[in-house]
Scaffold this motif. Structure first.
Motif, PDB file in Angstrom:
ATOM      1  N   HIS A   1      26.757  26.023 119.650  1.00 31.92           N
ATOM      2  CA  HIS A   1      25.994  25.267 118.658  1.00 31.92           C
ATOM      3  C   HIS A   1      26.621  25.399 117.270  1.00 31.92           C
ATOM      4  N   VAL A   2      27.078  26.605 116.928  1.00 33.49           N
ATOM      5  CA  VAL A   2      27.720  26.818 115.628  1.00 33.49           C
ATOM      6  C   VAL A   2      28.983  25.969 115.514  1.00 33.49           C
ATOM      7  N   VAL A   3      29.809  25.965 116.563  1.00 33.32           N
ATOM      8  CA  VAL A   3      31.037  25.184 116.543  1.00 33.32           C
ATOM      9  C   VAL A   3      30.730  23.695 116.466  1.00 33.32           C
ATOM     10  N   LYS A   4      29.683  23.245 117.138  1.00 35.91           N
ATOM     11  CA  LYS A   4      29.310  21.833 117.101  1.00 35.91           C
ATOM     12  C   LYS A   4      28.888  21.409 115.701  1.00 35.91           C
ATOM     13  N   VAL A   5      28.104  22.248 115.027  1.00 32.87           N
ATOM     14  CA  VAL A   5      27.691  21.941 113.659  1.00 32.87           C
ATOM     15  C   VAL A   5      28.898  21.868 112.735  1.00 32.87           C
ATOM     16  N   LEU A   6      29.835  22.811 112.888  1.00 36.79           N
ATOM     17  CA  LEU A   6      31.040  22.796 112.056  1.00 36.79           C
ATOM     18  C   LEU A   6      31.891  21.558 112.339  1.00 36.79           C
ATOM     19  N   ALA A   7      31.999  21.184 113.617  1.00 35.49           N
ATOM     20  CA  ALA A   7      32.801  20.011 113.972  1.00 35.49           C
ATOM     21  C   ALA A   7      32.182  18.728 113.446  1.00 35.49           C
ATOM     22  N   GLU A   8      30.862  18.631 113.462  1.00 35.65           N
ATOM     23  CA  GLU A   8      30.205  17.439 112.938  1.00 35.65           C
ATOM     24  C   GLU A   8      30.316  17.347 111.420  1.00 35.65           C
ATOM     25  N   SER A   9      30.337  18.503 110.746  1.00 32.56           N
ATOM     26  CA  SER A   9      30.445  18.490 109.288  1.00 32.56           C
ATOM     27  C   SER A   9      31.874  18.228 108.826  1.00 32.56           C
ATOM     28  N   ASN A  10      32.873  18.681 109.599  1.00 32.16           N
ATOM     29  CA  ASN A  10      34.271  18.490 109.219  1.00 32.16           C
ATOM     30  C   ASN A  10      35.108  18.297 110.477  1.00 32.16           C
ATOM     31  N   PRO A  11      35.136  17.069 111.021  1.00 32.68           N
ATOM     32  CA  PRO A  11      35.855  16.842 112.286  1.00 32.68           C
ATOM     33  C   PRO A  11      37.347  17.131 112.183  1.00 32.68           C
ATOM     34  N   ALA A  12      37.954  16.900 111.021  1.00 34.93           N
ATOM     35  CA  ALA A  12      39.400  17.078 110.905  1.00 34.93           C
ATOM     36  C   ALA A  12      39.815  18.537 111.079  1.00 34.93           C
ATOM     37  N   HIS A  13      39.015  19.459 110.549  1.00 35.05           N
ATOM     38  CA  HIS A  13      39.378  20.871 110.596  1.00 35.05           C
ATOM     39  C   HIS A  13      38.817  21.602 111.818  1.00 35.05           C
ATOM     40  N   PHE A  14      37.596  21.230 112.235  1.00 39.71           N
ATOM     41  CA  PHE A  14      36.926  21.992 113.296  1.00 39.71           C
ATOM     42  C   PHE A  14      36.774  21.211 114.599  1.00 39.71           C
ATOM     43  N   GLY A  15      37.252  19.960 114.635  1.00 36.34           N
ATOM     44  CA  GLY A  15      37.143  19.186 115.874  1.00 36.34           C
ATOM     45  C   GLY A  15      37.914  19.806 117.021  1.00 36.34           C
ATOM     46  N   PHE A  16      39.047  20.456 116.708  1.00 37.21           N
ATOM     47  CA  PHE A  16      39.860  21.101 117.748  1.00 37.21           C
ATOM     48  C   PHE A  16      39.064  22.192 118.456  1.00 37.21           C
ATOM     49  N   PHE A  17      38.305  22.987 117.687  1.00 35.35           N
ATOM     50  CA  PHE A  17      37.542  24.082 118.284  1.00 35.35           C
ATOM     51  C   PHE A  17      36.441  23.547 119.189  1.00 35.35           C
TER      52      PHE A  17
END
Length: 359
Positions: free
Chosen positions: A39-55
């Motif tokens: 869930h934490v990684v999903k929130v980070l990916a939604e807020s900044n797909p360019a940096h956290f989409g890979f995770f």
């Protein structure tokens, strides 16, 4: 009745067997950590797909790698997994006599260690991947995307029909083993422990003392490495030990945070949460102007942004609100896991088919 059920909550003094509540609690610990981190990684990916989409796209593999480092460190240093050590338990090799048991600080033998790592790390990873495969096949079968040949279609439909029964048999196997453990008919609460050739027991006073003195003894006995290869090997061991120690410390703190979240979101606190988090309804999202010269959006609202033709089987993407042809957006989202227009992390479950009144 109390005497007959005493073994459920109190372990025997002779075999130091933990209670069913202890073993179930340690089993549920790691199963609660994974969705929380996801869930934490999903929130980070939604807020900044360019940096956290890979995770987010490679979460299963990254989590499995970190879990491998963590479990291998604990099994080799404390003869227990992270969750077992957290609850004061250890793994005892089957066949060891009560007076000749290894100390927990000695770690598991190589054979039992490899089996334990396989069942703790690799098996859950394969199970997650299998569940995702089944979910994907069900969606393709439901919407008939890319109809396969008749032979392949019969095969995967038979697989989808058999999977619930296989999964039920798997879960039933664990349930029966837990019931036998409660009734004192088995030494293992999980069949995977039996396959690994170990059983769970409580840490003794000698184990705790040995674990406390082991770091100091290791630092005193450390000798300078001679060759470059030995130096590199020593540095890698230190790095892996440091990563595992950081993970264990972070997870130990995170466990208490997870327990707080479970209490906070329990049914008894829902009314309190509603009063504390009551906020006004946010405004609708701001859509891009169709009259702009953006190359991503067509000029006409009835044209699909992907195929640039009139939409067929209109489907809206819940993460962004844009409408596409169903086949176009399904194939794009399944391949890229993002919205074609906004780049937001997206899954196939976010597709919503639209039906016009005349249809």
């Amino acid at each position: 009745m109390a005497e007959h059920g005493a073994h459920i909550t109190t372990a025997s003094v002779v075999d130091d067997q933990p209670s069913i509540f202890e073993v179930v609690a340690q089993d549920s610990l790691m199963s609660a950590v994974r969705p929380a981190l996801q869930h934490v990684v999903k929130v980070l990916a939604e807020s900044n797909p360019a940096h956290f989409g890979f995770f987010w796209r490679w979460f299963d593999e990254i989590f499995t790698l970190l879990d491998l480092l963590l479990q291998q460190h604990y099994l080799s240093k404390t003869s227990a997994s992270f969750s077992e050590n957290f609850y004061g338990l250890k793994r005892i090799v089957m066949g060891d006599q009560q007076k000749l048991q290894r100390l927990a600080s000695a770690g598991l033998p190589k054979k039992q260690l490899m089996k334990s790592v396989t069942f703790l790390v690799l098996l859950p990873y394969l199970k997650v991947k299998l569940e995702k495969l089944v979910s994907s096949l069900r969606e393709e079968d439901e919407y008939s995307i890319h109809p396969p040949s008749s032979c392949w279609k019969r095969f995967y439909r038979a697989f989808l029909a058999a999977y619930p029964f296989v999964n039920m048999a798997w879960e039933g196997w664990f349930l029966v083993q837990q019931l036998r453990y409660i009734l004192g008919k088995a030494q293992h609460h999980s069949p995977l422990l039996r396959l690994a050739g170990v059983r769970l027991g409580r840490l003794t006073v000698q184990d705790i003392q040995a674990l406390e003195h082991k770091p100091a003894e290791a630092s005193m006995m450390q000798l300078p490495a001679g060759s470059i290869g030995e130096k590199i090997k020593s540095a890698l061991k230190k790095a892996m030990g440091g990563v595992a120690l950081s993970l264990s410390t972070g997870l130990s703190v995170g466990v208490f945070f997870l327990q707080f979240l479970e209490w906070w979101y329990s049914s008894e606190n829902q009314e309190t949460i509603k009063t504390l988090t009551a906020l006004p309804t946010p405004p609708p999202p701001v859509h891009l102007d169709y009259n702009s010269d953006s190359p991503l959006l067509p000029k006409m609202k009835t044209v699909c942004p992907l195929c640039r033709k009139n939409r067929v089987n209109d489907t809206v993407l819940a993460t962004s609100g844009y409408v596409f042809c169903y086949r176009c957006v399904f194939n794009y989202v399944r391949s890229h896991q993002t919205c074609p227009i906004t780049g937001y992390p997206t899954e196939v479950q976010h597709l919503i088919k639209l039906y016009s009144p005349e249809n």
